[in-house]
Write an enzyme that holds these catalytic residues in place. Structure first.
Site: not given
Length: 315
Positions: A128, A197
């Site tokens: 990511c 996250d």
């Protein structure tokens, strides 16, 4: 007054992932609350606080897993103090300025900590796009270390392309691979370097879908996995047993409707994140130092106490 236009615009940008990355989301949310405070025409402190809560709810509802967002809202709402509207407005200004200043330095401090785990000549594999992870590489490059990177494309939104571009700009040679090729290349990798996250009290890492599988493969190969995450990403609600919601995004990110219909209209699911158990993580790097995942709860309690609140909800 209604929720200010800038709050709605900020919420839309966060929801559409035009504003991405924990620090960027937190900064934008704090500034949006400041805009709400500046524009408020409330004539009582109670009305002013109600407007702030409404603005905060608008922002909060965009990303249920992006813990930096509620942490930013908590910081600003708890900092709003005063017996008059003028005093409340001034306190919001001060609180947002302090919050954004801390954000500005946190990533650089984290990068210095993470760079100490990287050696000259190391190869890192990324998943990511994480500005915290990139900060570690940037700091290592600034120290004179030469690194190479194997970058997973990270379907379905291909955020790995952003990482590849950023690493190339740092002068780091990049090899871009499809997600399913990760295990094939792990023998050539010295560190798996990812962001987060959010991080739960038990050290579990919630990150872009595919992180957990990569971590399992890395452990099997004996490749250490380092998670770079500002303390902004710690999930205080998990101290009280709350489970982290996993966001499911629009299926059109995976397949367009015409193609879906042409292959028999199968059900499609698009989870945005997965949970990596702490046993697969070697270190969590923050601006306050590096921690084994099982010790992150100590830092979380230091920062947030034993529990958490949701100050944007109506009393």
């Amino acid at each position: 007054m209604d929720v200010h236009r800038e709050v709605h615009e900020t919420a839309a940008a966060i929801d559409a992932m035009e504003t991405r990355g924990a620090a960027a989301i937190a900064d934008a949310a704090a500034r949006a609350l400041r805009s709400q405070a500046r524009a408020s025409d409330a004539d009582t402190p109670e009305a002013f606080r109600a407007e702030l809560r409404a603005a905060a709810r608008t922002l909060f509802e965009t990303r249920p897993t992006a813990v930096s967002l509620p942490n930013a809202l908590r910081y600003v709402l708890h900092g709003a103090d005063g017996q008059t509207v003028a005093a409340l407005r001034e306190s919001v200004e001060t609180t947002v300025a302090e919050f954004c200043a801390r954000l500005e330095h946190a990533q650089a401090d984290l990068g210095e900590v993470g760079a100490n785990r990287l050696r000259d000549g190391d190869v890192v594999m990324t998943h990511c796009h994480s500005t915290d992870a990139l900060a570690c590489v940037e700091a290592a490059v600034d120290q004179g270390k030469e690194l190479r990177a194997i970058v997973k494309e990270t379907r379905p939104r291909n955020q790995g392309h952003i990482t590849a571009e950023a690493l190339s700009e740092l002068g780091v040679p990049v090899t871009l691979i499809v997600d399913s090729a990760a295990r094939h290349y792990l023998n050539d990798v010295d560190h798996v370097l990812v962001g987060a996250d959010s991080i739960a009290a038990d050290g579990s890492v919630i990150n872009k879908i595919g992180t957990s599988g990569l971590a399992v493969n890395a452990r099997d190969r004996g490749t250490p996995i380092m998670v770079a995450a500002q303390t902004l990403k710690l999930h205080p609600a998990t101290l009280t047993g709350h489970t982290v919601d996993i966001e499911t995004r629009d299926v059109t990110e995976v397949i367009d409707e015409a193609t879906r219909a042409s292959i028999g209209a199968p059900d499609v699911v698009n989870p945005a994140f997965d949970v990596t158990p702490p046993r697969y993580v070697d270190a969590i790097v923050t601006e306050r130092g590096q921690f084994p995942p099982e010790s992150i709860v100590t830092l979380m309690r230091e920062l947030f106490g034993e529990g958490t609140t949701r100050p944007w909800e109506e009393p």
